[in-house]
Design a protein around this motif. Structure first.
Motif, PDB file in Angstrom:
ATOM      1  N   LEU A   1     -36.159-101.898  26.783  1.00  0.00           N
ATOM      2  CA  LEU A   1     -36.637-100.940  25.791  1.00  0.00           C
ATOM      3  C   LEU A   1     -37.133 -99.670  26.477  1.00  0.00           C
ATOM      4  N   ALA A   2     -37.772 -99.837  27.637  1.00  0.00           N
ATOM      5  CA  ALA A   2     -38.231 -98.673  28.388  1.00  0.00           C
ATOM      6  C   ALA A   2     -37.056 -97.802  28.809  1.00  0.00           C
ATOM      7  N   ASP A   3     -35.937 -98.422  29.137  1.00  0.00           N
ATOM      8  CA  ASP A   3     -34.749 -97.654  29.515  1.00  0.00           C
ATOM      9  C   ASP A   3     -34.250 -96.818  28.340  1.00  0.00           C
ATOM     10  N   LEU A   4     -34.269 -97.401  27.146  1.00  0.00           N
ATOM     11  CA  LEU A   4     -33.867 -96.653  25.944  1.00  0.00           C
ATOM     12  C   LEU A   4     -34.771 -95.451  25.723  1.00  0.00           C
ATOM     13  N   ILE A   5     -36.088 -95.670  25.744  1.00  0.00           N
ATOM     14  CA  ILE A   5     -37.021 -94.586  25.469  1.00  0.00           C
ATOM     15  C   ILE A   5     -37.052 -93.593  26.638  1.00  0.00           C
ATOM     16  N   GLY A   6     -36.920 -94.106  27.869  1.00  0.00           N
ATOM     17  CA  GLY A   6     -36.934 -93.223  29.022  1.00  0.00           C
ATOM     18  C   GLY A   6     -35.797 -92.223  29.017  1.00  0.00           C
ATOM     19  N   ASN A   7     -34.648 -92.615  28.470  1.00  0.00           N
ATOM     20  CA  ASN A   7     -33.504 -91.709  28.385  1.00  0.00           C
ATOM     21  C   ASN A   7     -33.465 -90.921  27.084  1.00  0.00           C
ATOM     22  N   ALA A   8     -34.335 -91.281  26.147  1.00  0.00           N
ATOM     23  CA  ALA A   8     -34.270 -90.662  24.821  1.00  0.00           C
ATOM     24  C   ALA A   8     -34.629 -89.181  24.846  1.00  0.00           C
ATOM     25  N   THR A   9     -35.553 -88.768  25.736  1.00  0.00           N
ATOM     26  CA  THR A   9     -35.895 -87.346  25.780  1.00  0.00           C
ATOM     27  C   THR A   9     -34.689 -86.519  26.208  1.00  0.00           C
ATOM     28  N   ARG A  10     -33.932 -87.030  27.159  1.00  0.00           N
ATOM     29  CA  ARG A  10     -32.709 -86.329  27.574  1.00  0.00           C
ATOM     30  C   ARG A  10     -31.694 -86.276  26.435  1.00  0.00           C
ATOM     31  N   GLN A  11     -31.483 -87.429  25.795  1.00  0.00           N
ATOM     32  CA  GLN A  11     -30.515 -87.469  24.706  1.00  0.00           C
ATOM     33  C   GLN A  11     -30.915 -86.530  23.573  1.00  0.00           C
ATOM     34  N   ALA A  12     -32.228 -86.473  23.300  1.00  0.00           N
ATOM     35  CA  ALA A  12     -32.696 -85.568  22.244  1.00  0.00           C
ATOM     36  C   ALA A  12     -32.429 -84.113  22.626  1.00  0.00           C
ATOM     37  N   PHE A  13     -32.623 -83.778  23.911  1.00  0.00           N
ATOM     38  CA  PHE A  13     -32.372 -82.401  24.326  1.00  0.00           C
ATOM     39  C   PHE A  13     -30.884 -82.075  24.245  1.00  0.00           C
ATOM     40  N   VAL A  14     -30.040 -83.012  24.638  1.00  0.00           N
ATOM     41  CA  VAL A  14     -28.596 -82.813  24.462  1.00  0.00           C
ATOM     42  C   VAL A  14     -28.283 -82.591  22.984  1.00  0.00           C
ATOM     43  N   GLY A  15     -28.959 -83.355  22.110  1.00  0.00           N
ATOM     44  CA  GLY A  15     -28.762 -83.179  20.672  1.00  0.00           C
ATOM     45  C   GLY A  15     -29.180 -81.803  20.189  1.00  0.00           C
ATOM     46  N   ILE A  16     -30.247 -81.267  20.774  1.00  0.00           N
ATOM     47  CA  ILE A  16     -30.688 -79.915  20.408  1.00  0.00           C
ATOM     48  C   ILE A  16     -29.623 -78.893  20.790  1.00  0.00           C
ATOM     49  N   VAL A  17     -29.087 -79.030  22.004  1.00  0.00           N
ATOM     50  CA  VAL A  17     -28.029 -78.113  22.449  1.00  0.00           C
ATOM     51  C   VAL A  17     -26.789 -78.266  21.565  1.00  0.00           C
ATOM     52  N   ASP A  18     -26.433 -79.515  21.254  1.00  0.00           N
ATOM     53  CA  ASP A  18     -25.293 -79.746  20.351  1.00  0.00           C
ATOM     54  C   ASP A  18     -25.517 -79.077  19.001  1.00  0.00           C
ATOM     55  N   LEU A  19     -26.729 -79.178  18.482  1.00  0.00           N
ATOM     56  CA  LEU A  19     -27.047 -78.558  17.196  1.00  0.00           C
ATOM     57  C   LEU A  19     -26.912 -77.046  17.281  1.00  0.00           C
ATOM     58  N   ALA A  20     -27.417 -76.468  18.368  1.00  0.00           N
ATOM     59  CA  ALA A  20     -27.318 -75.017  18.544  1.00  0.00           C
ATOM     60  C   ALA A  20     -25.864 -74.565  18.559  1.00  0.00           C
ATOM     61  N   LEU A  21     -25.010 -75.325  19.244  1.00  0.00           N
ATOM     62  CA  LEU A  21     -23.590 -74.974  19.306  1.00  0.00           C
ATOM     63  C   LEU A  21     -22.910 -75.164  17.954  1.00  0.00           C
TER      64      LEU A  21
END
Length: 426
Positions: A28-48
């Motif tokens: 579970l820590a691995d999921l949450i630990g990578n979630a901030t990165r995935q969320a930032f990728v999602g922000i960039v995807d949204l911007a594009l």
């Protein structure tokens, strides 16, 4: 046609370290630990996807000065995606990333503006006839900013739509230290049209002479940052009016899930109640993953067994969550009581022992004083950054120790029940 569009984000805390969660459940820590990165990728995807003009980040892009070059390279790659699409990025530093050497040394794409410790106003190049846009920003020069930063901002530019980036605790919020405090009325009176704020992890929007939005954070990291997380998609219209839309970004959503086991006397019924509560929570969860803290409460004759076999109950809860898909149980919190304690039935010796512990031990001034001494000794052995775990002041420490003592007494009684011969306990 929209005059200008941007995404307002804050408090991304890239690669924030996870401590207690990692100890309890590495997967579970691995999921949450990578979630901030995935969320930032999602922000960039949204911007594009939305073809916005800019991304505004109102502080705490990083989690601290320990940020690695691996994190920095990830960030540079994502910002390059925006730059190649002609999308500008405007960043201020907050209290967490003020001292980040990576922030200062990383070579950023040409389309990225990182504000420094002195206020700047950047006029956006606009086609003739379009509404002029100016973006103001001011970074934390040091990790602490005890005074308001507002006097340091430049006045609004005449005839332009003025957008301000600020990292501030506003008038304060539970769970957040006071940084660069500011008054909402003063912000609205400054003359800017939109304030893009960061620091408080819960989103809030305020209308008035200026639109003031605290972005919240795009991804929660623990149960204290529960609920769906998001960014704001902001549109400045041709008539200079401003429209704000909340857009979901969280990969995993922390939720406190209540489970009422009042009156349940059979183990399968408790397991069924847990499954039902998890199903309802999963249905209500807007993010791809649910991370649930089960708060199980109620009067049940199974109370001591549930405490004794908490590991088995957690396994049942994990199995129920796995069956729902992308659902996880972070922790069980047991607030159950044995109804025999309130019925007046003295036939059960463990019930009588529980009453004696509560009345003759836990509630006495001498015992509370002893707990305080133990807490003080333990606090002195902890690293400075962990000492607040035992309470930020004497009163908070006393409450915590009393709660721990009560839970410990219940656990001892649960163990005694396990060792008692059949029929000797209720």
């Amino acid at each position: 046609m929209a005059a200008y569009r941007f995404i307002h984000a804050a408090d991304i805390h890239l690669d924030s370290p996870l401590r207690s969660l990692a100890l309890r459940d590495p997967a579970l820590a691995d999921l949450i630990g990578n979630a901030t990165r995935q969320a930032f990728v999602g922000i960039v995807d949204l911007a594009l996807a939305e073809s916005v003009d800019a991304l505004l980040i109102a502080g705490d892009l990083y989690d601290g000065e320990q940020t690695s070059m691996k994190t920095a390279r990830f960030l540079a790659d994502q910002l390059r995606r925006l730059d190649e699409a002609g999308i500008q990025t405007f960043i201020i530093r907050g209290n967490h990333d003020a001292l980040s050497k990576i922030t200062q040394e990383l070579v950023l794409p040409a389309g990225v503006k990182l504000y420094r410790g002195r206020a700047e106003a950047v006029a956006i190049e606009r086609p003739r006839g379009e509404v002029p846009i100016t973006i103001h920003g001011l970074s934390f020069a040091k990790p602490h900013a005890p005074e308001s930063l507002l006097p340091g901002y430049r006045p609004p530019l005449a005839d332009a739509v003025n957008i301000g980036l600020m990292h501030t605790s506003l008038a304060g919020a539970p769970g957040h230290d006071v940084y660069a405090p500011s008054n909402l009325a003063d912000l609205q009176a400054h003359g800017f049209d939109y304030w893009a704020l960061g620091h408080i992890h819960l989103r809030a929007a305020h209308a008035g002479s200026a639109t003031v939005v605290m972005a919240g954070m795009p991804q929660g990291r623990d149960i204290n940052e529960a609920g769906p997380k998001s960014v704001s998609l902001v549109t400045v219209l041709d008539d200079r009016s401003i429209r704000v839309e909340e857009r979901l970004t969280s990969i995993a959503e922390f939720r406190r899930v209540a489970v009422d086991v009042s009156g349940l006397s059979e183990w399968p019924d408790v397991v069924a109640a847990i499954g039902q509560a998890l199903r309802a929570a999963r249905t209500d969860t807007r993010s791809p993953h649910l991370v649930a803290r089960l708060e199980i409460a109620g009067a049940t004759p199974l109370a001591w067994r549930m405490r004794r076999d908490a590991d088995l109950l957690k396994a049942e809860a994990d199995a129920a969550a796995a069956g729902l898909g992308d659902a996880h149980v972070e922790k069980l919190v047991l607030g159950v009581d044995n109804p025999a304690l309130t019925t007046g039935d003295g036939a059960d010796p463990l019930v009588e022992l529980a009453r004696l512990v509560e009345s003759e031990v836990l509630g006495t001034a001498g015992y509370r004083a002893t707990l305080g001494e133990w807490a003080g000794q333990l606090r002195g052995q902890l690293p400075a950054e962990l000492r607040d775990l035992l309470g930020v002041d004497e009163e908070a420490a006393a409450r915590l120790m009393e709660a721990l003592a009560a839970d410990g007494a219940e656990d001892v009684l649960a163990r005694l029940q396990a060792d008692a011969p059949p029929g000797d306990v209720g």
